[in-house]
Design a protein around this motif. Structure first.
Motif, short mmCIF file in Angstrom:
data_model
loop_
_atom_site.label_atom_id
_atom_site.label_comp_id
_atom_site.label_asym_id
_atom_site.label_seq_id
_atom_site.Cartn_x
_atom_site.Cartn_y
_atom_site.Cartn_z
N GLN A 108 70.62 43.19 61.44
CA GLN A 108 70.72 44.38 62.27
C GLN A 108 69.64 44.43 63.36
OE1 GLN A 108 69.80 44.65 58.97
NE2 GLN A 108 67.65 45.26 59.20
N HIS A 136 73.76 49.37 57.19
CA HIS A 136 75.13 49.82 57.47
C HIS A 136 75.16 50.61 58.79
CE1 HIS A 136 79.08 51.57 56.95
NE2 HIS A 136 79.26 50.80 55.89
N PRO A 137 76.17 50.38 59.64
CA PRO A 137 76.28 51.14 60.88
C PRO A 137 76.36 52.65 60.69
CG PRO A 137 77.64 49.18 61.02
CD PRO A 137 77.15 49.26 59.60
N THR A 138 76.81 53.12 59.53
CA THR A 138 76.82 54.57 59.28
C THR A 138 75.39 55.11 59.23
OG1 THR A 138 78.90 54.46 58.06
CG2 THR A 138 77.51 56.38 57.66
N TYR A 153 78.88 56.66 68.59
CA TYR A 153 78.86 55.49 67.70
C TYR A 153 79.02 54.19 68.49
CZ TYR A 153 80.67 52.24 64.11
OH TYR A 153 80.90 51.16 63.29
N HIS A 175 74.52 49.29 66.16
CA HIS A 175 75.65 48.37 66.00
C HIS A 175 76.87 49.09 65.44
CE1 HIS A 175 73.10 44.95 66.88
NE2 HIS A 175 72.28 45.28 65.91
N THR A 176 78.02 48.50 65.66
CA THR A 176 79.26 48.95 65.03
C THR A 176 79.66 47.94 63.95
OG1 THR A 176 80.74 47.74 66.52
CG2 THR A 176 80.02 49.94 67.22
N LEU A 177 80.51 48.37 63.04
CA LEU A 177 80.95 47.48 61.98
C LEU A 177 81.74 46.30 62.53
CD1 LEU A 177 80.61 47.39 58.93
CD2 LEU A 177 82.78 48.59 58.69
N TYR A 180 79.97 42.99 63.13
CA TYR A 180 79.78 42.12 61.97
C TYR A 180 81.10 41.49 61.52
CZ TYR A 180 75.26 44.51 61.56
OH TYR A 180 74.01 45.03 61.80
N LEU A 181 82.18 42.28 61.58
CA LEU A 181 83.50 41.79 61.16
C LEU A 181 84.29 41.34 62.38
CD1 LEU A 181 84.30 44.54 58.51
CD2 LEU A 181 83.58 42.19 58.08
N GLU A 196 80.08 47.96 50.47
CA GLU A 196 79.24 49.00 51.06
C GLU A 196 78.47 49.67 49.93
OE1 GLU A 196 81.74 50.81 54.67
OE2 GLU A 196 82.82 50.87 52.76
N PHE A 216 75.40 47.03 53.73
CA PHE A 216 76.60 46.32 53.29
C PHE A 216 76.21 44.88 52.99
CE2 PHE A 216 76.61 45.43 57.80
CZ PHE A 216 76.97 44.07 57.86
#
Length: 223
Positions: A108, A136-138, A153, A175-177, A180-181, A196, A216
């Protein structure tokens, strides 16, 4: 990529003693074979070498890289592997080189997560494992909202985090999820695990009573 040189000693001591992070690290390690004898492992964002010590103790040949000169100095004190200062977006290693590429609470900090992940995949051997634990982005979103007044976001920017009971202040990219994905990167791998999780009280509780993922874990196998 963070400001770790300014508090490297305090960060290493605090994370080594924080029970919630100890548990996260123990679970993370359990996702790799217990016997690492004869394997080569690259620890990306290796910090002061806490994970490298574990890997070496299980018989692995250990390599580590971190952007912080101070953290690398600390890692070298263990005398257990090869550690160097460098950027995770441009790993100074050959392609198809490591059995395992690991990154614990470091990815991150990159200002370009897809590029850093692409580099981790590149240096892993075919059928090699890439194991990542990251913020985690959250949590990223909520900390940005509380500490920086950031309401979007999807908008890039820096996020302020207060960790280890507020004794250390971090500044890291938002960052956003999907960073990473990234679908293009996942084409090069098999996604074996995505979880998560929360590690309170190691992470600051942003809103009283709100329970949300703070980290995560992603385990990939290179095709």
């Amino acid at each position: 990529m963070g400001n770790y040189d300014s508090f490297a000693e305090e960060y290493a001591k605090g994370t080594a003693e924080e029970e919630a992070e100890i548990e996260s690290r123990r679970y993370y390690h359990s996702l790799l074979p217990a016997n690492l004898q004869g394997t080569s492992i690259l620890d990306v964002g290796c910090g002061s070498g806490q994970d490298a010590v574990y890997y070496a103790g299980q018989g692995a040949q250990v390599f580590g890289i971190d952007v912080s000169k101070k953290e690398i100095e600390m890692a070298r004190r263990f005398g257990i592997g090869e550690f160097r200062v460098g950027d995770m977006k441009e790993l100074p290693y050959p392609s198809d080189n490591f059995d395992i590429v690991s990154s614990f609470y470091a990815l991150q900090a990159s200002d370009n997560v897809p590029l850093a992940l692409e580099e981790m995949i590149r240096v892993a051997k075919p059928k090699g494992t890439i194991l990542v634990l990251a913020k985690h982005p959250t949590r990223n979103l909520l900390e940005g909202w509380k500490n920086n007044g950031a309401m979007d976001y999807y908008r890039s920017g820096m996020v302020t985090s207060h960790i280890l009971s507020g004794t250390i202040t971090l500044s890291e990219p938002r960052h956003t999820l999907m960073e990473y994905l990234n679908p293009e990167l996942l084409k090069k791998t098999e996604l074996q695990l995505f979880e998560e999780l929360s590690d309170f009280p190691a992470s600051e509780q942003i809103i009283d009573g709100l329970h949300y993922p703070t980290l995560f874990i992603m385990k990939l196998r290179k095709k």
